[in-house]
Motif scaffolding. Structure first.
Motif, PDB file in Angstrom:
ATOM      1  N   LEU A 183      -5.001  -1.079  -1.098  1.00 52.90           N
ATOM      2  CA  LEU A 183      -5.872  -1.729   0.080  1.00 52.90           C
ATOM      3  C   LEU A 183      -6.344  -3.374  -0.694  1.00 52.90           C
ATOM      4  CD1 LEU A 183      -7.873   1.130   1.445  1.00 52.90           C
ATOM      5  CD2 LEU A 183      -5.809   0.320   2.218  1.00 52.90           C
ATOM      6  N   LEU A 366      -9.664  -5.941   1.986  1.00 54.25           N
ATOM      7  CA  LEU A 366      -8.634  -5.375   2.579  1.00 54.25           C
ATOM      8  C   LEU A 366      -7.385  -6.143   2.648  1.00 54.25           C
ATOM      9  CD1 LEU A 366      -7.151  -2.801   3.935  1.00 54.25           C
ATOM     10  CD2 LEU A 366      -8.268  -3.776   5.888  1.00 54.25           C
ATOM     11  N   VAL A 381      -2.745   0.411   6.950  1.00 51.93           N
ATOM     12  CA  VAL A 381      -3.458   0.269   8.206  1.00 51.93           C
ATOM     13  C   VAL A 381      -2.780   0.927   9.517  1.00 51.93           C
ATOM     14  CG1 VAL A 381      -3.598  -1.816   9.655  1.00 51.93           C
ATOM     15  CG2 VAL A 381      -4.409  -1.942   7.275  1.00 51.93           C
ATOM     16  N   LEU A 390     -10.790   2.378   5.497  1.00 54.37           N
ATOM     17  CA  LEU A 390     -10.816   1.526   6.213  1.00 54.37           C
ATOM     18  C   LEU A 390     -12.092   1.164   6.779  1.00 54.37           C
ATOM     19  CD1 LEU A 390      -7.172   1.101   7.736  1.00 54.37           C
ATOM     20  CD2 LEU A 390      -8.013   0.171   5.321  1.00 54.37           C
ATOM     21  N   CYS A 416      -2.254  -7.461   6.439  1.00 54.97           N
ATOM     22  CA  CYS A 416      -2.383  -6.333   6.439  1.00 54.97           C
ATOM     23  C   CYS A 416      -1.385  -5.686   7.694  1.00 54.97           C
ATOM     24  CB  CYS A 416      -3.560  -5.471   6.654  1.00 54.97           C
ATOM     25  SG  CYS A 416      -4.906  -5.971   5.689  1.00 54.97           S
TER      26      CYS A 416
END
Length: 972
Positions: A183, A366, A381, A390, A416
């Motif tokens: 991440l 992230l 994600v 998250l 992401c």
């Protein structure tokens, strides 16, 4: 994807955010509760893997006397334990989420500490970690506290019952790689360690657990409404506003609002039964209204930068002084906004943004960019198993930073892809804090955002977006939703090496279209890591300099500051482009127009001065009365009467806007904006009298002060001064933007030029013609293995009554040229003793066709060494624009002078362009012992931003076309 059941994964590979920690809460720099900083030298042991079973190091009686040490905050790879790694997109290990390699450097840390004698005996205590990369397991006095991930986010543990008056042993095991690493793929150095502070906080009975300051502003009434929610409850006092209210209670009073231009803060105190917390309250309201982001009822224009936390010696361990230095530099260069790419910054940084005045996009920790080349297969994600982690990251960001007036947008993260996890984060943020805008760039549908954000959109597309006529992307409903949103460029103008170009063209679009609300240059600082040669010479390392298996070279050096925080020419250019006062005029008519382009501030905080300069020398000046224009207003003024100069020649007005009083970021007199207005028209150097005829003398051709090789027509000396050349030159050491990004193949001019062979031209002499009035040399200049070339004619003349030698160069392209030229001019060599430069033209710094807004016409003087720009990876640099004349002299003032028609580009350096091109780092450049190399250019190719963004715009491309230009040389 591994088939190992999640329950069997080791803790550092488990997808959960951690265990044993306390809920996230607001951060504050000021409280009357006791605190103990645990920074300093810690005992340290590095293991090559994370699989060691030995946890005995956490026991209080463990003997760590044989260990080394590291400084905390800090990164062990910058302290002699292992090495840093730089990748932009690629994960530096096999992608098998959530698994990480067995080769997982693991650092065991120990810190023994005593409590201060005055440490309170009552209440509890919390151990707080501000940032650890990437996974930490923590013990205190032999008791395991828990595990946490989320490198750039705080984590706290309750430890009151475990503390002793003395001999407390804090043990922390840190793994470089963990599931959290998937991440955190954020285009930066991979730098493991405890890189932010570790603090012990006393928590008395009834201490503040959390608080949320709600401070809105109604621009219609000029009133602010304050409510502070807190647990437990208490009272809030704001002495300056006469407020004393219970938490949860609202009060509305007349206030001065907070903006980035007018960062008004009110000192306040939150008091509960056990703690008093200092607050600084800024009243402001952020909304999206009529498709525009408005603060306090006004559209804002973001003149921003992206900022990673970085220091060339300590990495992401950045101290408060360096944070302030960054923000002061931003304010002094007219920057009003920061995107905290790509993670929440140190919390003290946001305090400084509140104080000094900058808009902030606070970005979640992230990024999963490394999945892009896998077609986003396995992207966390869009995997529900990762959603708790998250949302935890979004929650920790919002709860920590929710009380900062400067934070106007929450960003879900960066690069992401798309997925359900982002939606879950956005939903949680909207529920918790509906008072701010939500940002994310990577989803063209804008499903979870309040703003349409792009990276590196070319100018033409930005123009279309501004008109809300951009190309359709999805179904009609989604397109209509997106077109209704405000637009920002969260990254643009890639500031890698020489550049970025095209800033002025972007700014005109931002100022033309209400929807286009500015952008954030990528990025603030070059991430070069300090290194030294065997001889002790300092330079800055980049990807590949530390033995990495995979790396992305100097792509990590793409900032407006050099690693030592010296402003680059790109930052000087950006300051000029985004200056908040526009100064224009008509010198012939004697008129001046001043326009206030601030969003909120009038011009009462500025004073204005004028100077009248003849041939670069100020011959008159004074103060200029300018009314305190409101934002968006203009005033037409009369310029003062021209001073009598008696010198003739070229003259111009320079008008400057200066701070009228000291501020927190600059002293009175600091220049905020400037403009120049021509008062007369430049003229070409005139010939005087007749011309001399060439003659033969001692085996040479002599024409005026010049001696030439009779076989080649090459100039050998000027007035007895040895000269090499001049001859046609079209090569420059390609810039990072010339070389372009590998995903942008069509206009990678550096590669095209090299393939064509412009760095290895052949010069064929076709004729040396001697006439009564001139020496003419006809040549063909061309690379090997192709039929394209440049027919080049040098025509030399000399005046009868002036010791001046004139050169006219005519260039005609031959064959079919399919690319622009790097440069077009002549290069010559002069003795190394001529190390002092003076010129009348653009300066004081370098400029190129699309980076010349900050080039100010004047008379400038620098050493040849000072004319160089020390880009971390050496490349073309140092050109001065619009030069009328230049001189190179020795310490005694003797040397050579050049005049040009039309004005020319002037570059001087102690190495050849070829040597510059071959260098990988600054120590690779060795000054010549006998020559200064000088380029006098008729044209230069623009710079652009194609190291990641758009290439050179058509007006700034140097096409291969017929050209003629002239120079006059003389001895001084």
């Amino acid at each position: 994807m591994s088939t190992t059941p999640d329950a069997q994964l080791p803790y550092y590979e488990d997808m959960s955010p951690g265990t044993g920690g306390l809920p996230p809460r607001a951060w504050t720099a000021g409280s009357d509760a006791a605190r103990l900083g645990l920074g300093g030298d810690w005992a340290f042991r590095l293991s090559p893997t994370a699989t060691a079973e030995d946890e005995s190091f956490a026991r209080p009686d463990y003997d760590a006397s044989g260990w080394g040490t590291v400084a905390v905050p800090g990164h062990w790879v910058l302290q002699g334990h292992g090495a840093p790694i730089y990748t932009n997109v690629l994960y530096p290990f096999p992608v098998d989420p959530p698994r990480v390699p067995t080769e997982n450097p693991t650092g065991d840390h120990r810190r023994v500490f005593d409590l201060p004698e005055d440490w309170p005996a009552d209440g509890g205590a919390v151990l707080r970690f501000e940032g650890v990369e990437s996974c930490a397991r923590v013990w205190l006095n032999g008791q395991e506290l828990g595990v946490f991930k989320g490198s750039r986010l705080p984590h706290e543990f309750a430890v009151g019952e475990l503390l002793r008056p003395s001999g407390n042993v804090l043990a922390v095991r840190v793994h470089q790689w963990s599931s959290g690493t998937y991440l955190e793929d954020q285009d930066q150095w991979w730098l493991p360690g405890i890189f932010r502070e570790v603090t012990l906080l006393h928590r008395p009975a009834d201490a503040v657990t959390d608080f949320f300051v709600h401070a809105s502003y109604d621009h219609a009434s000029g009133e602010g409404t304050l409510r502070v929610d807190a647990e437990p409850g208490g009272r809030v006092t704001v002495p300056e506003l006469g407020l004393d209210l219970a938490t949860g209670e609202s009060a509305t009073v007349a206030v001065e609002p907070w903006t980035a231009e007018t960062p008004r803060l009110y000192e306040a105190t939150l008091a509960t039964g056990g703690e008093r917390v200092a607050l600084r309250v800024g009243f402001r309201t952020v909304v999206v209204e009529d498709g525009v982001i408005k603060v306090n009822g006004e559209r804002v224009l973001f003149r921003g930068v992206n900022r990673h936390e970085f220091h060339p010696e300590t990495g992401r361990a950045v101290d408060l002084e360096t944070m302030r230095q960054d923000l002061v530099l931003m304010k002094r260069h007219n920057i009003n906004a920061v995107r905290t790419s790509h993670y929440p910054p140190h919390p003290a940084f946001l305090d400084l943004c509140d104080e000094l005045g900058l808009w902030v996009i606070d970005e979640c920790d992230l990024e999963t960019h490394g999945f892009v080349d896998l077609g986003w297969r396995g992207n966390p994600v869009d995997d529900d198993r990762w959603t708790p982690a998250l949302v935890d990251r979004a929650r920790r960001m919002v709860e920590r930073d929710k009380n900062h007036a400067s934070v106007v947008m929450w960003s879900l993260g960066n690069e992401c892809g798309t997925g359900r996890g982002l939606t879950a984060m956005a939903d949680w943020i909207r529920e918790r804090d509906p008072s701010r805008v939500i940002h994310y760039e990577g989803d063209m549908s804008c499903a979870d955002t309040d703003v349409y954000s792009r990276m590196y959109a070319p100018h033409e597309e930005v123009d279309q977006i501004g008109q809300r006529t951009e190309a359709a992307w999805a179904d009609a409903e989604l397109d209509a939703k997106r077109r209704a949103l405000p637009f920002i460029l969260c990254e643009y103008a890639h500031a890698m090496g020489n550049g970025p170009g095209g800033l002025s063209d972007y700014q005109r679009l931002f100022e033309t279209h209400e929807r286009c609300q500015g952008g954030f240059v990528w990025e603030w600082i070059d991430h070069g890591i300090a290194k030294r040669t065997a001889e002790g010479e300092l330079f800055y390392g980049y990807g590949g300099d530390f033995g990495e298996e995979l790396h992305d070279g100097n792509f990590v050096c793409d900032g407006l500051l050099f690693p030592d925080r010296t402003p680059s020419p790109g930052l000087i250019e950006y300051k000029k482009v985004i200056e908040p006062v526009r100064i224009e005029g008509d010198g012939a008519a004697g008129t001046l127009r001043i326009t206030n382009t601030h969003d909120f501030a009038d011009l009462s905080h500025l004073t204005f001065s004028w100077a009248y300069e003849a041939e670069g020398v100020e011959v008159g000046g004074g103060e200029l009365a300018v009314p305190p224009l409101a934002p968006g207003e203009s005033a037409d003024l009369k310029l003062p009467d021209r001073p009598a100069t008696g010198t003739g020649g070229e003259a111009l007005w320079t008008v400057r806007a200066l701070l009228a009083a000291d501020t927190a970021w600059a002293e009175a007199g600091h220049e905020v904006a400037w403009g120049q207005i021509p008062a007369t028209t430049p003229t070409a150097p005139a010939a005087s009298g007749g011309v001399l005829a060439p003659r033969r003398e001692d085996g040479a051709l002599v024409l005026g002060p010049g001696a030439f090789d009779p076989a080649t027509g090459a100039l050998l000396s000027l007035g007895g001064l040895a000269v090499t050349g001049p001859r046609l030159d079209v090569w420059r050491a390609p810039t990072d933007n010339d070389n372009g990004a590998p995903w942008q193949p069509d206009e990678r001019y550096g590669l095209i030029w090299r393939t064509l062979g412009l760095h290895r031209l052949h010069h064929r002499v076709d004729a040396v013609e001697v006439a009564d009035d001139a020496l003419t040399v006809r040549t063909r200049v061309a690379p090997a293995a192709t039929d394209v070339g440049l027919e080049t004619v040098y025509r030399w003349t000399a005046d009868t009554d002036a010791d001046r030698l004139r050169l006219t160069v005519s260039v005609t392209p031959l064959g079919e040229w399919t690319c622009p030229l790097p440069r077009l001019g002549v290069r010559l060599g002069v003795p190394a003793a001529l190390g002092r430069a003076e010129w009348f033209g653009g300066g004081p710094g370098e400029a190129y066709p699309d980076t010349h807004a900050a080039s100010r016409i004047g008379r400038w003087a620098l050493s040849v060494d000072e004319m160089q720009t020390p880009y971390v990876r050496p490349q073309e640099n140092g050109a001065r624009a619009d030069v009328r004349w230049a001189r190179l002299t020795d310490d005694g003032g003797a040397g050579i002078a050049v005049e040009g028609a039309p004005p020319f580009w002037f570059t001087a350096r102690r190495w050849t362009t070829e040597q510059l091109d071959a260098a990988e780092h600054t120590p690779d450049l060795s000054p010549s012992a006998d020559t200064v190399w000088v380029n006098l250019d008729h044209g230069q190719q623009g710079i652009g931003s194609q190291s990641c963004g758009p290439g050179v715009l058509p007006p700034y491309r140097l096409g291969a076309a017929p050209a003629e230009f002239s120079f006059a040389f003389s001895r001084i």
